[in-house]
Design an enzyme around this catalytic site. Structure first.
Site, PDB file in Angstrom:
ATOM      1  N   HIS A 149      33.575  33.989  38.803  1.00  8.42           N
ATOM      2  CA  HIS A 149      32.965  33.118  39.808  1.00  8.42           C
ATOM      3  C   HIS A 149      32.429  31.813  39.203  1.00  8.42           C
ATOM      4  CE1 HIS A 149      29.085  35.140  38.605  1.00  8.42           C
ATOM      5  NE2 HIS A 149      28.626  33.913  38.804  1.00  8.42           N
ATOM      6  N   ASP A 179      35.146  40.446  38.074  1.00 12.02           N
ATOM      7  CA  ASP A 179      34.429  39.178  37.942  1.00 12.02           C
ATOM      8  C   ASP A 179      34.375  38.711  36.484  1.00 12.02           C
ATOM      9  OD1 ASP A 179      33.159  36.899  38.747  1.00 12.02           O
ATOM     10  OD2 ASP A 179      31.172  37.794  38.931  1.00 12.02           O
ATOM     11  N   SER A 253      25.040  33.011  34.451  1.00 15.79           N
ATOM     12  CA  SER A 253      26.265  33.778  34.680  1.00 15.79           C
ATOM     13  C   SER A 253      27.290  33.504  33.592  1.00 15.79           C
ATOM     14  CB  SER A 253      26.864  33.421  36.042  1.00 15.79           C
ATOM     15  OG  SER A 253      26.052  33.880  37.083  1.00 15.79           O
TER      16      SER A 253
END
Length: 410
Positions: A149, A179, A253
């Site tokens: 993402h 992911d 992230s």
């Protein structure tokens, strides 16, 4: 006149008597040695020699060096984690991705009356979207692990190292269902992080999160491992998260979750938050899973997973009772993909899948992960409940296709 001397004599006599009693009771007052009293002696035991250069009263005390080191011996961890950060932080990078998107046009711009005022100089309908995240260099060849993402749909990806170097990155491969994504950068003398065995991670272990929260620059936060094996979060198709209370915020992230020795135990991926910021519940993809995804994306260009070709629904107590089951075990086949392995084996919507390869299905997500780990082409025995009867079915496991090709038939 005669005087009465008794008031003066009696005190003197009493004083003399007390002196005699005291001298007999305590002969040492006169300088005489006390009479020895013989007492039974215990058996003689060997006595350890005492160093002649140390007084006897000091022999039982620890030396100054031992007294100084004793408090350190009781500590369970290092006082500082700077060495762990020094090992890991140079391999954690900042990732800046950008993509061009079409801007929504104002409705009036489709009217010729308004367009005549602009002619060919219409405002551009495109705009640039930028996002930031983090990544981890895991190979001297320039491979970087990050989240899907973080770079999904990007037209350009720029990677910035802690030593000040920046470069554009190419996408080696992505896996939306876990992911994870792998990038590659073409720089020399790259710092590389050590990958730990995430199977050894235990609740209560110290954990450090390194990333680029809110774009402020590389930041380190500390916490502990709060839980392992977290699933049913609705984040990914395949979930096996490490939970930590180390502060993780937007921009973290794809960054590193390391242990007290500076080795990578997870890729920071998501947080649970009501405010958008850290509330002490962060999730990281285990390093073992990330290592497997990395190897497949580099060698195969994709992640190969086993697949049955069904859409399943977990059983609750009420639904289980309607199938005659005493406990909600197994999953209901809600739909079957045409031409998929399940369809070719004759499975139908409404069947209840009870066991895979002889192992009862107690958790649908765990069973899904187990099936994904099976090599495509393998024969897999299944136990199915249909119309109140248990059936044994064997199918050939297929390869899980991309999401757009997995359209089940109700």
């Amino acid at each position: 006149m005669r005087r009465n001397l008794l008031p003066y004599v009696w005190p003197a006599l009493i004083g003399v008597l007390l002196a005699i009693v005291l001298l007999n009771a305590f002969p040492q007052l006169l300088g005489r040695p006390e009479s020895p009293v013989t007492a039974p002696q215990p058996p003689t035991a060997p006595v350890s020699p005492t160093p002649v250069d140390a007084p006897a009263e000091e022999a039982s005390r620890p030396s100054p060096e031992l007294r100084q080191s004793a408090p350190m011996a009781r500590q369970q961890g290092p006082v500082t984690y700077s060495e762990a950060v020094d090992r890991a932080a140079p391999a954690v990078v900042n990732i800046y991705s950008s993509r061009v998107v079409e801007r929504e046009q104002h409705p009036l711009m489709s009217d010729p009356f308004f367009r005549q005022f602009f002619g060919d100089d219409l405002p551009s309908r495109q705009r640039m979207l930028s996002s930031l995240g983090s990544g981890v260099i895991v190979s001297g060849d320039g491979y970087v692990l990050t989240n899907h993402h973080v770079i999904g749909g990007a037209d350009q990806i720029r990677v910035a190292l802690r030593d000040g170097r920046e470069t554009l990155a190419e996408v080696v491969g992505t896996d939306p269902e876990s992911d994870l994504a792998v990038l590659r950068i073409g720089l020399d003398s790259l710092p590389v992080i050590e990958l730990a065995d995430s199977g050894d991670v235990a609740v209560g272990d110290v954990s450090l999160a390194i990333g680029n929260p809110f774009g402020v620059g590389q930041t380190v936060t500390m916490g502990i491992i709060s839980a392992t094996g977290r699933s049913h979060l609705g984040l990914n198709a395949y979930e096996d998260f490490i939970q930590t209370d180390a502060a993780i915020n937007p921009g973290n992230s794809g960054g590193a979750l390391i242990n007290a020795e500076g080795a990578l135990v997870g890729i920071n991926t998501a947080i649970f938050s009501r405010s958008g910021g850290s509330q002490g519940i962060g999730f990281a993809i285990p390093a073992n899973l990330a290592r497997n995804i990395l190897e497949e994306l580099v060698t195969q260009g994709r992640v190969i997973r086993g697949w049955l070709g069904i859409e399943a629904q977990e059983l609750n107590q009420e639904l289980a009772a309607s199938f005659g089951l005493q406990a909600p075990r197994g999953v209901v086949i809600a739909a079957v993909v045409p031409g998929g392995p399940a369809a070719q084996a004759g499975l139908q919507p409404g069947d209840v899948l009870l066991a895979v390869d002889g192992r009862p299905i107690l958790d649908a997500r765990v069973a899904m992960s187990d099936i994904a780990a099976i090599e495509p082409g393998a024969e897999l025995p299944l136990t199915v409940l249909r119309g109140g009867e248990a059936l044994e079915v064997t199918l050939e496991v297929g390869e899980r296709p991309p999401p757009e090709l997995r359209r089940p038939e109700p």
